[in-house]
Design an enzyme around this catalytic site. Sequence first.
Site, PDB file in Angstrom:
ATOM      1  N   GLY A 139       0.803  -1.223   0.000  1.00  0.00           N
ATOM      2  CA  GLY A 139       0.000   0.000   0.000  1.00  0.00           C
ATOM      3  C   GLY A 139       0.832   1.268   0.000  1.00  0.00           C
ATOM      4  CB  ALA A 140       1.931   3.976   1.243  1.00  0.00           C
ATOM      5  CG  LEU A 141      -1.047   1.517  -3.741  1.00  0.00           C
ATOM      6  CD1 LEU A 141      -2.217   1.037  -4.605  1.00  0.00           C
ATOM      7  CD2 LEU A 141       0.053   0.462  -3.711  1.00  0.00           C
ATOM      8  N   GLY A 197       5.052   4.199  -9.063  1.00  0.00           N
ATOM      9  CA  GLY A 197       5.864   2.990  -9.263  1.00  0.00           C
ATOM     10  C   GLY A 197       4.994   1.743  -9.162  1.00  0.00           C
ATOM     11  CG  HIS A 198       3.135   0.675  -5.415  1.00  0.00           C
ATOM     12  ND1 HIS A 198       3.252   1.759  -4.591  1.00  0.00           N
ATOM     13  CD2 HIS A 198       3.784  -0.343  -4.792  1.00  0.00           C
ATOM     14  CE1 HIS A 198       3.932   1.420  -3.507  1.00  0.00           C
ATOM     15  NE2 HIS A 198       4.266   0.155  -3.599  1.00  0.00           N
ATOM     16  CG  ASP A 210      11.882  -3.473  -3.393  1.00  0.00           C
ATOM     17  OD1 ASP A 210      12.377  -3.068  -2.337  1.00  0.00           O
ATOM     18  OD2 ASP A 210      10.887  -2.931  -3.916  1.00  0.00           O
ATOM     19  CD  GLN A 218      10.398  -7.586  -2.419  1.00  0.00           C
ATOM     20  OE1 GLN A 218      10.386  -7.391  -1.221  1.00  0.00           O
ATOM     21  NE2 GLN A 218       9.638  -6.893  -3.246  1.00  0.00           N
ATOM     22  CB  SER A 221      10.408   4.571  -1.894  1.00  0.00           C
ATOM     23  OG  SER A 221      10.226   4.003  -0.615  1.00  0.00           O
ATOM     24  NE  ARG A 244      10.838   2.015   4.995  1.00  0.00           N
ATOM     25  CZ  ARG A 244      10.693   0.743   4.659  1.00  0.00           C
ATOM     26  NH1 ARG A 244      10.814   0.383   3.404  1.00  0.00           N
ATOM     27  NH2 ARG A 244      10.416  -0.166   5.582  1.00  0.00           N
TER      28      ARG A 244
HETATM   29  P1  AMP Z   1       5.989  -2.428  -1.711  1.00  0.00           P
HETATM   30  O1  AMP Z   1       4.620  -1.881  -1.525  1.00  0.00           O
HETATM   31  O2  AMP Z   1       7.080  -1.457  -1.353  1.00  0.00           O
HETATM   32  O3  AMP Z   1       6.164  -3.793  -1.099  1.00  0.00           O
HETATM   33  O4  AMP Z   1       6.161  -2.630  -3.274  1.00  0.00           O
HETATM   34  C1  AMP Z   1       5.284  -3.456  -4.009  1.00  0.00           C
HETATM   35  C2  AMP Z   1       5.903  -3.733  -5.345  1.00  0.00           C
HETATM   36  O5  AMP Z   1       6.104  -2.498  -6.047  1.00  0.00           O
HETATM   37  C3  AMP Z   1       7.292  -4.402  -5.224  1.00  0.00           C
HETATM   38  O6  AMP Z   1       7.410  -5.402  -6.221  1.00  0.00           O
HETATM   39  C4  AMP Z   1       8.232  -3.248  -5.459  1.00  0.00           C
HETATM   40  O7  AMP Z   1       9.483  -3.646  -5.985  1.00  0.00           O
HETATM   41  C5  AMP Z   1       7.446  -2.431  -6.482  1.00  0.00           C
HETATM   42  N1  AMP Z   1       7.912  -1.039  -6.490  1.00  0.00           N
HETATM   43  C6  AMP Z   1       8.079  -0.222  -5.422  1.00  0.00           C
HETATM   44  N2  AMP Z   1       8.580   0.971  -5.812  1.00  0.00           N
HETATM   45  C7  AMP Z   1       8.732   0.901  -7.160  1.00  0.00           C
HETATM   46  C8  AMP Z   1       9.208   1.808  -8.151  1.00  0.00           C
HETATM   47  N3  AMP Z   1       9.655   3.023  -7.839  1.00  0.00           N
HETATM   48  N4  AMP Z   1       9.236   1.400  -9.443  1.00  0.00           N
HETATM   49  C9  AMP Z   1       8.796   0.148  -9.772  1.00  0.00           C
HETATM   50  N5  AMP Z   1       8.341  -0.750  -8.884  1.00  0.00           N
HETATM   51  C10 AMP Z   1       8.306  -0.388  -7.595  1.00  0.00           C
END
Ligand code: AMP
Length: 282
Positions: A31-33, A36-37, A152, A155, A187, A189
């Site tokens: 979440g906190a989309l 990138g998401h 990531d 990951q 991100s 964050r």
């Molecule tokens: P998270 O919510 O941080 O666990 O991210 C969920 C998915 O979105 C993970 O596969 C991350 O690698 C991807 N993600 C996060 N930030 C980005 C970004 N800036 N660009 C592309 N994918 C991202």
Amino acid sequence: MYLFRRIADLQVFLKTERVNNRALGFVPTMGALHAGHLSLIQQALAQNEITLASIFVNPTQFNDASDLKKYPRTPGKDLEKLAAVGCTAVFLPEVADIYPDGTDSNLSVDLGGLDTKMEGAKRPGHFDGVVQVVHRLLTIIEPQNLYMGQKDYQQQLIIRRMVEQLNLPLNVCTVPTKREDDGLAMSSRNVLLEPDIRSQATLLYHTLLEAKNRLTDGHTATKIEQWAMDQLSQPGFRPEYFSIINGKTLEPITTSLPEHIVACTAVWAGAVRLIDNMILRQ
Ligand code: AMP
């Protein structure tokens, strides 16, 4: 857009879609989309008939309780953003739904040492939690395509390895990192960054870019790593690592250059820990 909070309801929906032979793409998130998401969602939408996103802040991958507590949560806005890009369905489970028998994991996957380096070394237990939750979600959802971000890097490689080791019948698709206009990797964050730190946080991107130039110019990996650690040690910033590694094995680069080379870094920017990476050669 369909919204499911209960596993049973989600599975009734997915069963109908499977009967109709519709390809299912799955995007796990915390979440906190941000955009990138959404780029993962858009790629899933382009390649599948059904795109399911999950929003679940997974407690087992946080090795630091205060990090879990301050992790941003914006479920209302997230649902609006997902609906706006045309996501088919969202899964919003509770911790008790994902871990009905408690959060201890009895899943054992040979990750070939991928989980002990970089993030694995700095955040003990982090990847055990990631593997545990992604495996649990995949068992519930059984998608054909799983979308992970290059942001990531370690990951996505670990999840690929898990899928391979367990022979799970699905494709893992890695989506390029989406960046802000100044180059900072998006991100969840980033909203926690102090304004003066945020304005300088493009430092990570510029250091990665320059590392790429230096490798092309024939500098050794060790020299570039040393230069980058210095470069990232600006007031308010504290690098944890800057590693130039084999992009398949995450092993350090020694004398001969492998086919795939990636630079990965983790930096404290004020009180916020940021990670980023760049493919230097592929
Ligand atoms: P998270 O919510 O941080 O666990 O991210 C969920 C998915 O979105 C993970 O596969 C991350 O690698 C991807 N993600 C996060 N930030 C980005 C970004 N800036 N660009 C592309 N994918 C991202």
